[in-house]
Scaffold this motif. Structure first.
Motif, short mmCIF file in Angstrom:
data_model
loop_
_atom_site.label_atom_id
_atom_site.label_comp_id
_atom_site.label_asym_id
_atom_site.label_seq_id
_atom_site.Cartn_x
_atom_site.Cartn_y
_atom_site.Cartn_z
N GLY A 175 0.05 10.05 -4.29
CA GLY A 175 0.16 11.28 -3.50
C GLY A 175 1.05 12.32 -4.16
O GLY A 175 0.86 13.53 -3.95
N GLU B 186 0.35 4.72 -2.26
CA GLU B 186 0.22 5.96 -1.50
C GLU B 186 1.27 6.98 -1.92
O GLU B 186 0.98 8.17 -2.12
N THR B 187 2.51 6.54 -2.10
CA THR B 187 3.60 7.44 -2.46
C THR B 187 3.42 8.01 -3.86
O THR B 187 3.55 9.23 -4.08
N GLY C 73 0.81 -1.23 0.00
CA GLY C 73 0.00 0.00 0.00
C GLY C 73 0.84 1.26 0.00
O GLY C 73 0.42 2.30 -0.54
N CYS C 74 2.04 1.19 0.59
CA CYS C 74 2.90 2.37 0.63
C CYS C 74 3.33 2.79 -0.77
O CYS C 74 3.62 3.97 -1.02
#
Length: 316
Positions: free
Chosen positions: A288, A284-285, A280-281
């Protein structure tokens, strides 16, 4: 004939079999649950066929025990034979017989009443996709059709457990796909299926459980995904973005959860530090930061690579 109400379809305890000085099986402990489509994996000479022949009551163990649907394969051999369907890797057919005659003969061997056999034969032919060939001579059938006929034969008495030794051996790609589709349908019908095969890529998508055996010893038994995840040194994901991959790479390297990022053919392979992270990171990165994410999927080991890593290639 109703077997005892136990959860396991097959249970072996310290199962051993020797042929003279050669040890074909050395203390095999194996459990197959009811409803499993179970892949039995090993090199030639690993002990797969010996195990299946013991479960089919054709061989007696030299040591240990084996139970099929709660019945001992030695003490209760006659009862076991009515509950299983065994298809060896090579089986003979009567080439001058018609398809329906062949199946009717085996139906009679299982003492299926004559008034019931015609419907039973028609049902199994429909299941394996050979209804159009019911009046054909077996010798005129292709190899793939003869394999399906062999499967129809082991289904004639409606067994609860199928023991299939290399059922797709020698088949062309289309015939293999058709055979695997039939096996999936049989699992949906509630059959328990043990299938040995060298076509590991097909077992990977077909089976929910597997066992790996080498030189008569069990190396792994459990979920297909379990053996693959256990062999992975670190969890990795493939990423593709609409923009320049180098910019996305720099963004991802700033995250503490990420161990490394490699660029390959316009895609990024992102390796995480912790196998428990779900990736998920990554999304997200990138999202974003305004990146347009086109692909994010986990990189999984194929069953062939896992097999090569956990076995040494030793034969007996």
């Amino acid at each position: 004939m109703t077997p005892p109400p136990e959860s396991s379809a097959v249970q072996t305890r310290n199962l051993g079999r020797t042929f003279g000085s050669m040890v074909a099986l050395g203390g095999l402990n194996l459990t197959v649950n009811r409803g499993d489509l179970f892949g039995f994996i090993g090199s030639n000479g690993a002990g797969k066929t010996t195990t299946l022949r013991i479960l089919a009551t054709f061989l007696t163990p030299s040591s240990g025990t084996a139970e099929v649907l709660g019945l001992d394969v030695v003490r209760d051999a006659d009862r076991v034979r009515h509950l299983i369907g065994y298809m060896p890797d090579f089986f003979g057919v009567y080439k001058d017989m018609e398809v329906t005659e062949y199946l009717d003969f085996f139906g009679a061997c299982y003492k299926i009443p004559a008034v019931q056999r015609e419907k039973t034969v028609n049902d199994v032919l429909e299941l394996v996709g050979l209804s159009e060939k019911k009046g054909s001579l077996i010798g005129a059938l292709s190899r793939g059709m003869q394999q399906r006929l062999g499967l129809a034969r082991v289904l004639i008495h409606d067994p609860q457990l199928l023991l299939l030794d290399e059922p797709a051996s020698g088949l062309d790609p289309r015939a293999r796909i058709e055979m695997m589709a039939i096996l999936q349908e049989l699992q949906r019908m509630g059959k328990t299926i043990i299938i040995s095969s060298h076509i590991l890529s097909e077992l990977q998508s077909l089976c929910n459980q597997c066992a790996i055996i080498e030189r008569g010893q069990l190396i792994y038994s459990g979920p297909i995904k379990g053996v693959k995840s256990g062999m992975s040194d670190a969890r990795a994901f493939w990423v593709r973005v609409a923009g320049a991959p180098d910019q996305a790479r720099e963004l991802l390297l700033q995250r503490p959860e990420i161990q490394g990022v490699e660029t390959t053919d316009g895609r990024l392979k992102v390796v995480l530090k912790n196998n428990d992270d779900d990736g998920g990171c990554i999304a997200e990165t990138l999202v974003g930061a305004g990146q347009r994410l086109l692909e994010l999927r986990e990189d999984e080991l194929g069953l062939e690579e896992v097999f090569l890593r956990v076995t040494k290639g030793d034969t007996q």
